[in-house]
Design an enzyme around this catalytic site. Structure first.
Site, PDB file in Angstrom:
ATOM      1  N   HIS A 197       0.655  -1.183  -0.138  1.00  9.60           N
ATOM      2  CA  HIS A 197      -0.134   0.262  -0.021  1.00  9.60           C
ATOM      3  C   HIS A 197       0.581   1.245   0.313  1.00  9.60           C
ATOM      4  O   HIS A 197       1.737   1.075   0.582  1.00  9.60           O
ATOM      5  CB  HIS A 197      -0.744   0.108   0.966  1.00  9.60           C
ATOM      6  CG  HIS A 197      -2.197   1.297   0.631  1.00  9.60           C
ATOM      7  ND1 HIS A 197      -1.323   2.481   1.568  1.00  9.60           N
ATOM      8  CD2 HIS A 197      -3.099   1.169   0.591  1.00  9.60           C
ATOM      9  CE1 HIS A 197      -2.941   2.676   1.002  1.00  9.60           C
ATOM     10  NE2 HIS A 197      -3.879   2.034   1.040  1.00  9.60           N
ATOM     11  N   GLU A 226      -3.913   1.630  -7.318  1.00 15.30           N
ATOM     12  CA  GLU A 226      -5.023   2.609  -6.484  1.00 15.30           C
ATOM     13  C   GLU A 226      -4.065   3.712  -6.436  1.00 15.30           C
ATOM     14  O   GLU A 226      -2.381   3.698  -6.146  1.00 15.30           O
ATOM     15  CB  GLU A 226      -4.952   2.284  -4.963  1.00 15.30           C
ATOM     16  CG  GLU A 226      -5.210   0.830  -4.083  1.00 15.30           C
ATOM     17  CD  GLU A 226      -5.727   1.313  -2.454  1.00 15.30           C
ATOM     18  OE1 GLU A 226      -6.918   1.884  -2.112  1.00 15.30           O
ATOM     19  OE2 GLU A 226      -4.316   1.187  -2.228  1.00 15.30           O
TER      20      GLU A 226
HETATM   21  P1  13P Z   1     -10.320   6.212   0.860  1.00  9.99           P
HETATM   22  O1  13P Z   1     -11.257   4.723  -0.168  1.00  9.99           O
HETATM   23  O2  13P Z   1     -10.542   6.252   1.911  1.00  9.99           O
HETATM   24  O3  13P Z   1      -9.902   6.667  -0.896  1.00  9.99           O
HETATM   25  O4  13P Z   1      -9.101   4.776   0.574  1.00  9.99           O
HETATM   26  C1  13P Z   1      -8.440   4.127  -0.278  1.00  9.99           C
HETATM   27  C2  13P Z   1      -7.466   3.522  -0.036  1.00  9.99           C
HETATM   28  O5  13P Z   1      -6.498   3.828   0.690  1.00  9.99           O
HETATM   29  C3  13P Z   1      -7.759   1.837   0.522  1.00  9.99           C
HETATM   30  O6  13P Z   1      -6.657   1.041   0.470  1.00  9.99           O
END
Ligand code: 13P
Length: 256
Positions: free
Chosen positions: A100, A170
């Site tokens: 992450h 992401e």
């Molecule tokens: P949000 O959905 O709060 O933007 O966070 C995304 C995230 O980092 C999930 O791993």
């Protein structure tokens, strides 16, 4: 693997404040999902929770899996404060997020991340590997950056283990932001990641990998990523930390 059912993963990050709240959340969530089942909606969830809560939550789950948000070590030995993927898997935890951006920002390097991915897959944990660009340029260099990131992390990972690998796209600029990427932006990257995977490991192995999207997904946008964004599921931060929002998303994604 291209899924017939969506893979909806919640990332609780550093919430809730205590174990009691975590248990109450899971109990209420399970109740909601039992009610949905009576309406023939067979929803299923994955929740990546703070490590310290994980094993205590497992007994309350019927329609879900409990996972971790990172695994901080790779080898057994004389190291203080370290947990390995096989230790995690031995407790009944079935999945983990790795790489992450919030973990990478604390200094995780690609070599270590690659080792964690291998060991996590070997331990039979569903492994959700996050990739995402910090910003976009008009020339599309971010697509090459994502491709290179994927190549470095996966170069030495055994292809036979790929059926338990999930790539979470992401975009860092969308995490915690008011609005997510558009479904077109998501789709473009999904195609690019699929192509990169196919080049790296061959189309047959690449096909086993699910791709999900994360970053500012809300109940209003969740389903559109599954339909128009080309993904097999979602990685939800804030939207998984609020019971009503999370159940609304699960209902909308599992409804035919
Ligand atoms: P949000 O959905 O709060 O933007 O966070 C995304 C995230 O980092 C999930 O791993």
């Amino acid at each position: 693997m291209k899924r017939t059912k969506p893979l909806i993963v919640g990332n609780w990050k550093t919430t809730p404040a205590n174990l009691k709240e975590a248990i109450n959340f899971v109990k209420s969530l399970e109740k909601k999902l039992t009610a949905l089942k009576k309406k023939s909606i067979n929803a299923y969830y994955f929740l990546a929770v703070p490590d310290i809560f994980a094993t205590s939550l497992i007994p309350f789950t019927k329609y879900g899996e409990i996972g971790t948000q990172n695994i901080n070590g790779t080898t057994l030995g004389q190291e203080t404060g370290i947990t390995t993927p096989s230790m995690v898997a031995s407790t009944g935890i079935t999945f983990t997020i790795l790489g992450h951006s919030e973990v990478r920002a604390r200094g995780e390097d690609l070599h270590t991340l690659s080792q964690k991915v291998t060991l996590s897959l070997k331990a039979k944990l569903l492994t959700v590997l996050c990739v995402g660009e910090s910003e976009r340029d008009k020339e599309g260099n971010y697509l090459h950056e994502l491709e290179n990131d994927l190549k470095e992390i996966l170069a030495n990972v055994d292809r036979a283990l790929f059926s338990n690998l999930v790539i979470a796209y992401e975009p860092i600029w969308a995490i915690g932001a008011p609005v997510p990427a558009t479904t077109e932006e998501c789709f473009e990257v999904v195609i690019s990641l699929r192509r990169a995977l196919a080049t790296l490991v061959g189309i047959e192995h690449a096909k086993k990998v699910s791709i999900i999207y994360g970053g500012a997904v809300t109940e209003d946008t969740a389903k559109s990523f599954l339909i128009d964004g080309g993904v097999d599921g979602l990685l939800l931060g804030r939207a998984s930390q609020e019971l009503k929002t999370f159940t609304t998303i699960l209902e909308s994604c599992f409804k035919n």
